[in-house]
Every structure is written in C-alpha cells, then in structure tokens.
Design an enzyme around this catalytic site. Sequence first.
Site: not given
Lengths: 150, 596
Positions: A86-88, B123
Amino acid sequence: MAGLPKRIIKETERLVADPAPGITAAPHEDNLRYFDVTIQGPEGSPFSSGVFNLELFLPEEYPMAPPKVRFLTKIYHPNIDKLGRICLDILKDKWSPALQIRTVLLSVQALLSAPNPDDPLATDVAKHYKENEKDAQRVSREWTEKYASG
Amino acid sequence: MDDDDMEMDDYNDDFKLNTGPKRKSYEVDYSSLSQTSVEKSMREDVDHICGILGVESPVAALLLRHQAWNKERLIEKYMETPTTVLVESGATVPEPVAAPTPVRSHSVDKSTASPSSSRRATRSSSKLLSSLTSPTRLSFQKSNSISPSGTASPSKSRKDTKSEEPESFVCPICFDDSPDLKQLALDCGHVACSGCWNAYTTSKIRDEAEHSIRCMTEGCALVASDDFVRNILSDAAPAGTDVHENAVAWSRFQELLVRNFVAANQKLKFCPYPGCTNTVSCPSAAGKSVITSIVPTVSCGARGIPGSSSDKAGSSSSGVLQAREHVFCFGCTIESDHRPVVCAVAKLWLQKCEDDSETANWIKSNTKECSQCQSTIEKNGGCNHMTCKKCKYEFCWVCMGPWSEHGTAWYSCNRYDEKGSIDARDAQSRSRASLERYLHYYNRWANHEQSAKLSVELYAKTEKKMEDMQITSELTWIEVQFMKKAVEEVEKCRMTLKWTYAMAYYLARGNEKDLFEDNQRDLEKAVEDLSELLESPIETENIPTLRQKVTDKTVYVQKRNEIVLEDTATGFQDGRWRWNITVDGFEDPLEDSKVD
C-alpha cells in the site's frame, strides 16, 4: 508472549471490544504482533460490495516504527500493487507514534474511497484511472465481485 | 651501471623542471576542519541571526536549518512574514492555537468519529485524528516542558508531586499509567512520558538519521530544540535506559547537525570515510564549473578506519603499510584519487567499463547476422556452408551470400569481391578495431590496478624478511626501511598510470596526445623498473647495492609521476586537452577526432 508492551495489549483489547465500523482485526494466537484484518469496501466506492483481507504486523520498534500492512485480497486500485503493498504516507515517512492500528486501518479504508492516481504504486492502474476513470472503476468493481465477495 | 647513469641524467634534467616552494599545479588548497570547528562556525551563524532577528538561539538554529543555512534568504523571508517562517521551520505552533490540540489517549470514550466523516479522505489521515477527543487536558506544570530543573533524580520527586494531583496521567503513546511517569511536551503541549520521548528520539536519530525531531503527535509540526534533545538523552532520560546508548545518540545527533550544515555549503565536504567526522573546506573547488579544470584531491588528515582490521597490528596485507590516509575527491564520489583525469572523464570511463555496451561490441566482432532472418550466429567450427538454425537459410560464412550461388565450389569461397559482402566485411572489421582499441586501454588500466595490489602483498612478505635481517645482521632499522618507501611510491604511481589510460582513451588524436603518451610511457617504464627491483632476492650481502638502486629509482619515479601530474593539470587549466567524445563542461569534439 511475555514482554508484549502495554500499548499493544491495550490497543488489541480495544480493537476487539470496540471495533471500528466496517473493520475487524484479530491477533494470531501464537503471535500477538500479527493481525488478521478485514476491511469492508466503503459505501459509494467501486469496492463497496467487497470484504478485503489484509495482514498487519507490529515490528519490534512499534510504535516508534509504523506497522506493516498488506492486502491479501486482489484489488484494482492505483495505490495498491499486485503484491498488496500500500502506498500511504502514514505507513512511511508521515508515521507518528501517536497513530494506532485503528487509525491506520481507518486510513486504509479511506484510501479505498479516494484513490490518488497522481501518486501511484500500480502505474498501469493509475494510468487507467487518469485516462478513463469510469472504465477503471468498472474494472475495480469487477475485481471486487470476483475476488472480494467470498 | 650504464643504464643507471643514463637514468640519472634524465633525472637531473627533470629535476630542473620543477622545483619551487609553491603549491604544485596538480594540488588544490584546502584545509581540514574538526567537528568542533564546524560547530563553531555554525554557532557564529546562529549568533548572527539571533542578533539580527532578535530570536533565541535555539529558534535561530531551527530557522537556519530550515532555510539550508542561507542567511540572506532567511532574513529576507523573516522580514516579510515572520510567523510563516517560524511555523514552517517548526519553531512555533501556528497561531490561533488550535483549541488545545487534543492529546489522544486510550481512556478516550468511544471515538465519536463517524465513519463517513473520517472517510472523507485525503490520503493523509490527519483528518481522522482530529475527530477524536481527549480527556480534560491535564494541568501540567509548565516545568514539564523540559527545563534544567528537571535534573536531579526526577522519578522520585515527580512521584511526590503526582500524589497531590488526583488525575492520573496516561501516556498517549505507550498507555502506561504508572504514577511515577515523568511527563514531557514541547511548546505545543502534546504530552508523552519521558520513556517514549527517549525511545522516539533515539529511533529517529539512530534509524532514520534525522536531526529534525518533530512532536510525536500526528499532524503537529513543532520541532524539538537541541536543548530538548540533549536533555531527553541525558538528564531527563528515564531510569533504565542505557546511558551509553543515550550518549551515542546524542553524539550522532551532533554529527547530523554538522552534516546538515556542511551539506548546505558548497565549499565544505564531509569526510566520506566511515566513522570519520572531519570536514574539508576547499573554496577553490566549490561549484560544478571548476571541476572541469582541476582535480580536487583532498584529505581530512585522519588515517585508518576505527574498528577495522587495518587498525590492528599488520595482520592483513592491507594493514602492512601505514593505515590509509582519508584521501578523497572533493568533486565526485567515483574514486578517492583519480588524478590526473578530471571527474567527468573518470566517470565516463568507469561507466564504459561497467556497461555491457562492450558485450554488444563483442557480439559485433564475433558473430554475424543471418541475412534472411537477422538471427545472431556465432561460428564455432566447421565449414563455411552455414544453415541458419532458425530459418534454414543456407549461406556462405565468408561472403555472406546465398550458398546456392556457390554451385559446385563446395566448402570454399572464391567470391571475395562481391559487392554486398565487401560492405558486410568492412562493418565487421570496424567494430573489431574499436573493440581492440578499448581492450588495449582497459587491459593496461586493469593491469596497473592489479599490480598495485600485488606489490603491496609482495611487500608484506618482504617486510618480515627485512625485520629478520635487522635482528641477525648489523643493519639498523632505518637501513631496512627503503623498501617501504618504494612500495608506497609504486602503488601511488600505478594509480596515476591507471587513470592516464582512461584519459588517453578519450583524448583526441594529435600532438597533445602524443606528448601525453610520451610522459605516460616514461613513467610506466620507470615504475616497471622499480617494481622489478622490488622483486629481486634480498640477501644480507647485496643489501647496500640494492638499497642504493631502489632509493635512486624511487626518487626518479617520484619525479616522473610529478611530471605527468603537473603537465596534465596545467593542460586542464590552459584548456589544452581535447576529447574524442562529448564531455560535460567541455567543448564538443572536432568532427575528425570522433571515435566510435
């Protein structure tokens, strides 16, 4: 599991007693730092009908270092690659020890409602999302039905 | 002895060429600074800013770090919008102090965060958090934000004060609620226990090499002052933390600050050797444009690598010679000393050596393409009647024409002058020549590197013998030292020679290159002669003669090396060198000097 920090014990107790809506997290019996996680796809997103499995691991340095989280269910999302990574930001450089398992999982759920193709991990999916969002969402829905409705 | 006499004549001539007290043209002016002296310049900058902006020095330090130590820009920005600059650098909390920013803790009742609101989804998760509320903000005494008074055995005295306060404190990070927890916060008031602060600070410094230690609370951008960091790693460190580890973290923190300062200044470079904390100042090599005319080889003056084997008494071959000086190139990170060739060319050469572009060259030279399906074919034996495995095309390896035209001339080809086949052969030989040219330079380059290593290893064996001799014969210590000097010189010159081959490969043809190669040849011959002497057998009787010869040769070699370095360096300063390819910072090559 002698020596499990108080922080992890309390967080686990609370996750079990008072789960966040649409999210479950249960530790393995033989390794209390390893969690089986499910996240319901948020309403109004292409993932809404699905339930996604994830794994979450609290490293030795937790909470000074972020937990490691990965999708186990296949998902068509610009910020999640085919290995489930996950790119977070909060899982990387924006991690703060004040964040918790619960907040991390809520953020992951939020990421499902708000894909960010400008900061992609799965570049082909991101390209699809940028060029034809409708069609990309259709694929996301298809994948959700195929892989996440079990 | 004739030979030697001749050499001596040469040597005398050369000697006249370059004597003089002044700095040699292949050297640059530089000075080495210790960590303490860099810290002193940092303090001067901080004091300067304090005086001008009227802020405390911890604040000035944060401001300068945030603006990459650019004082002019900082002053300008600060004059325009002081608050913004202060907030951006993490020195102060943003104004209207967001109604006491919540401290999150496990005792919070069910989070009121409704999923729909929290899902509205940037985000970054900061929004998620603000919806969680905290219990009444505890009335912490301001002394909690670190002050020197918190020094003496904190846990005990804290316990006493705690007992007067009914509300119990729960650290929002570790959820510990022991009554003797010591609480700390930056000016933002986000409290955590000293144990968490200590673990957090140590992990930021040690694991992330981060000198900017932000508040632990998510979304809070306040940065801990140096005093806070020092305190949490010393006096305010909770009992039970490793004193040594704290001290290591603090010294690492100081080093990180110095590195940050050095990185912001073009005239400074941090010594790249592991464990070294010196800085080299070389104003004459600051900036990209300069390093096309000089090769700024510098040294911080220190030697050896702490904890490595070369520090221990010469057990390994690398430890035989004195522990290596911290020599490095101020302009690049390619190799510590790549004189005489400039950074850009050295880089091109290394890239070429690493590239598998040479694999392609090999393929070109050793294979041919099937003229029908273009498959690459290597002929590894057999006759000239080829049948392509892939497309079954039958052709002649010699003329590349179809085999059917050969009629009855089995296994021989008399069709050399066919038009198409001439072109094919020409292309083939051109690429073969280019490969040979490259290999010529590469082999010599690699050979010098290899020989340098071998001569050091050889010396390791010889040294033992010399020491024995010193004990068993009349010779004094000083009399058996000549070998050491010679080996050091050979190694140094081989490094120069090595790089001269990289340079020669790229030099455009012409008189300049011829002269360069003459100098190269003279140095190479001298070095090989000396190398050979070093390998001659050592017996007590012949030591005096050998010593005389070696010493003479060493001086000669040294001079030849200087000539090569001098001449090349002057050439760069005069803009005399022309290349056969495009090199960054140089004029493009002339059409006729280009080489494939």
